[in-house]
Design an enzyme around this catalytic site. Structure first.
Site, short mmCIF file in Angstrom:
data_model
loop_
_atom_site.label_atom_id
_atom_site.label_comp_id
_atom_site.label_asym_id
_atom_site.label_seq_id
_atom_site.Cartn_x
_atom_site.Cartn_y
_atom_site.Cartn_z
N ASP A 87 0.87 -1.16 0.00
CA ASP A 87 0.00 0.00 0.00
C ASP A 87 0.92 1.23 0.00
O ASP A 87 2.12 1.09 0.28
CB ASP A 87 -0.87 -0.06 1.27
CG ASP A 87 -1.71 1.18 1.45
OD1 ASP A 87 -2.43 1.56 0.52
OD2 ASP A 87 -1.65 1.78 2.55
N LEU A 88 0.39 2.40 -0.30
CA LEU A 88 1.27 3.59 -0.36
C LEU A 88 1.16 4.44 0.90
O LEU A 88 2.08 4.47 1.72
CB LEU A 88 0.92 4.42 -1.61
CG LEU A 88 1.75 5.68 -1.82
CD1 LEU A 88 3.22 5.36 -2.02
CD2 LEU A 88 1.22 6.46 -3.03
N ASP A 89 0.00 5.11 1.05
CA ASP A 89 -0.17 6.02 2.18
C ASP A 89 -0.21 5.23 3.49
O ASP A 89 -1.06 4.37 3.67
CB ASP A 89 -1.46 6.82 1.99
CG ASP A 89 -1.79 7.67 3.20
OD1 ASP A 89 -0.86 8.10 3.90
OD2 ASP A 89 -2.99 7.90 3.46
N THR A 126 1.47 10.19 3.74
CA THR A 126 0.78 11.28 3.04
C THR A 126 -0.55 11.64 3.73
O THR A 126 -1.17 12.64 3.37
CB THR A 126 0.52 10.91 1.56
OG1 THR A 126 0.31 9.51 1.46
CG2 THR A 126 1.70 11.30 0.69
N LYS A 184 -8.52 6.95 5.84
CA LYS A 184 -7.34 6.22 5.35
C LYS A 184 -7.75 5.05 4.46
O LYS A 184 -8.59 4.23 4.86
CB LYS A 184 -6.50 5.73 6.54
CG LYS A 184 -5.74 6.86 7.19
CD LYS A 184 -4.72 6.35 8.19
CE LYS A 184 -3.89 7.52 8.69
NZ LYS A 184 -3.02 7.13 9.80
N GLY A 185 -7.17 5.00 3.29
CA GLY A 185 -7.48 3.91 2.35
C GLY A 185 -8.79 4.12 1.59
O GLY A 185 -9.14 3.34 0.73
N SER A 224 -2.59 0.69 -4.32
CA SER A 224 -3.05 1.87 -3.58
C SER A 224 -4.37 2.40 -4.14
O SER A 224 -4.67 2.22 -5.31
CB SER A 224 -1.97 2.96 -3.71
OG SER A 224 -2.48 4.23 -3.36
N ALA A 225 -5.13 3.09 -3.28
CA ALA A 225 -6.38 3.71 -3.72
C ALA A 225 -6.13 5.08 -4.35
O ALA A 225 -7.02 5.68 -4.94
CB ALA A 225 -7.33 3.87 -2.53
N ASN A 237 -2.93 9.65 -7.19
CA ASN A 237 -1.67 10.39 -7.28
C ASN A 237 -0.45 9.51 -6.98
O ASN A 237 0.64 10.02 -6.75
CB ASN A 237 -1.71 11.55 -6.26
CG ASN A 237 -2.81 12.55 -6.58
OD1 ASN A 237 -2.86 13.10 -7.67
ND2 ASN A 237 -3.73 12.76 -5.64
N LYS A 287 -11.10 -1.00 -1.64
CA LYS A 287 -10.83 -1.91 -0.53
C LYS A 287 -12.00 -1.77 0.46
O LYS A 287 -12.45 -0.65 0.65
CB LYS A 287 -9.52 -1.52 0.18
CG LYS A 287 -8.29 -1.52 -0.74
CD LYS A 287 -7.11 -0.82 -0.04
CE LYS A 287 -5.94 -0.65 -0.99
NZ LYS A 287 -4.82 0.13 -0.45
N GLU A 289 -0.13 -3.40 4.59
CA GLU A 289 -1.26 -2.46 4.65
C GLU A 289 -1.36 -1.78 6.01
O GLU A 289 -1.10 -2.40 7.03
CB GLU A 289 -2.58 -3.22 4.43
CG GLU A 289 -3.25 -2.98 3.12
CD GLU A 289 -3.78 -1.58 2.89
OE1 GLU A 289 -3.91 -0.81 3.85
OE2 GLU A 289 -4.08 -1.26 1.73
N ASP A 290 -1.81 -0.51 6.01
CA ASP A 290 -2.00 0.19 7.28
C ASP A 290 -3.48 0.41 7.60
O ASP A 290 -3.80 0.91 8.68
CB ASP A 290 -1.31 1.56 7.26
CG ASP A 290 -2.02 2.54 6.36
OD1 ASP A 290 -2.30 2.18 5.19
OD2 ASP A 290 -2.34 3.65 6.81
P1 B16 Z 1 -6.09 10.47 -3.93
P2 B16 Z 1 -3.59 4.34 0.03
C1 B16 Z 1 -5.31 6.41 -0.02
O1 B16 Z 1 -4.02 5.90 -0.21
C2 B16 Z 1 -5.35 7.32 1.21
O2 B16 Z 1 -5.10 6.57 2.39
C3 B16 Z 1 -6.70 7.96 1.32
O3 B16 Z 1 -6.75 8.82 2.45
C4 B16 Z 1 -6.99 8.76 0.03
O4 B16 Z 1 -8.27 9.37 0.08
C5 B16 Z 1 -6.91 7.79 -1.16
O5 B16 Z 1 -5.63 7.19 -1.20
C6 B16 Z 1 -7.16 8.50 -2.49
O6 B16 Z 1 -6.12 9.40 -2.72
O7 B16 Z 1 -6.97 11.59 -3.55
O8 B16 Z 1 -4.63 10.81 -4.00
O9 B16 Z 1 -6.57 9.74 -5.17
O10 B16 Z 1 -3.51 4.15 1.52
O11 B16 Z 1 -4.62 3.45 -0.64
O12 B16 Z 1 -2.24 4.29 -0.64
MG MG Z 2 -2.83 3.16 3.40
#
Ligand code: B16
Ligand code: MG
Length: 218
Positions: free
Chosen positions: A9-11, A17, A45-46, A114-115, A118, A145, A169-170
């Site tokens: 996972d990223l964030d 982030t 988150k996620g 990741s979701a 960006n 997810k 994953e977090d």
């Molecule tokens: P964006 P992950 C998720 O990242 C974030 O945890 C979540 O807070 C955010 O809304 C989502 O990405 C979408 O991000 O606005 O950059 O498309 O944990 O899945 O890496």
């Molecule tokens: Mg995450």
């Protein structure tokens, strides 16, 4: 050596982030006269950008037109991207490079799951894009997810069967997604929250190369 698929996972796993998401959402919420707390941010988150804005509007008992909704999403993302633009290698979470370097050294396939829409921009900023054999993110998944889609797509791109994939994953939704995909789930963060994970660690400083080697040999 066996080949396993390692999916990150990223964030919250590679970079934090969430703090930038929080600042950008907070500013947007304020402009709408909505009080937005760090505790509420935890619940995002996620969660995708669309779902995040829906939740914030619901918390503030506000409803907006479809056009306004799109405008708010763009405003939030512009502010978020301004933060992303300031990122560099220093923002990679402790000991993540130790594990990535080891996986690369022993030729294990690595993917991002990741979701975030960006994700590529962030990986470029922290100079990690080259570490990944596949990137599955918010631009190429339709189901959020805990649906396993993001991780199943990553496994497919790595050409590794799901049972041989390991997910870091977090978020609880992410752990559920990994379990739903029949993958090994590793929770990064609060073990009370991530109880459903197969293994739990507070962060990567607690994960040894020996542990990763055992996962590969299993
Ligand atoms: P964006 P992950 C998720 O990242 C974030 O945890 C979540 O807070 C955010 O809304 C989502 O990405 C979408 O991000 O606005 O950059 O498309 O944990 O899945 O890496
Ligand atoms: Mg995450």
């Amino acid at each position: 050596m066996k080949k396993k698929g390692f999916i990150f996972d990223l964030d919250g796993v590679i970079v934090d982030t969430a703090k930038y998401h929080y600042l950008a959402w907070k500013k947007l919420a304020k402009s709408l006269d909505i009080d937005f707390t760090e505790t509420q941010n935890e619940q995002l988150k996620g969660v995708s950008r669309v779902k995040s804005l829906e939740k914030i509007l619901a918390w503030g008992n506000k409803s907006v037109s479809e056009d306004k909704f799109m405008e708010l999403m763009a405003l939030k993302n512009n502010d978020y991207l301004a933060f992303i633009n300031t990122m560099d290698e220093k923002e990679i979470l402790p000991d993540v490079p130790k594990i990535l370097d080891y996986l690369i050294e022993v030729n294990q396939p690595i993917a991002l799951g990741s979701a975030s829409k960006n994700a590529r921009a962030i990986l470029k900023k922290v100079n990690l894009i080259k570490a990944f054999n596949a990137i599955v993110d918010g631009t190429n998944v339709s189901k959020a997810k805990p649906d396993p889609e993001v991780f199943l797509n990553a496994a497919k791109e790595l050409a590794i069967i799901p049972q041989n994939c390991i997910v870091f994953e977090d978020s609880l939704a992410g752990i559920k997604a990994a379990n739903n995909a029949n993958m090994i789930s590793i929770g990064i963060g609060n073990a009370d929250v991530l109880q459903e994970a197969d293994y739990n660690f507070n962060d990567f400083t607690e994960i040894s190369v020996e542990f990763i080697k055992e996962l590969i040999d299993k």
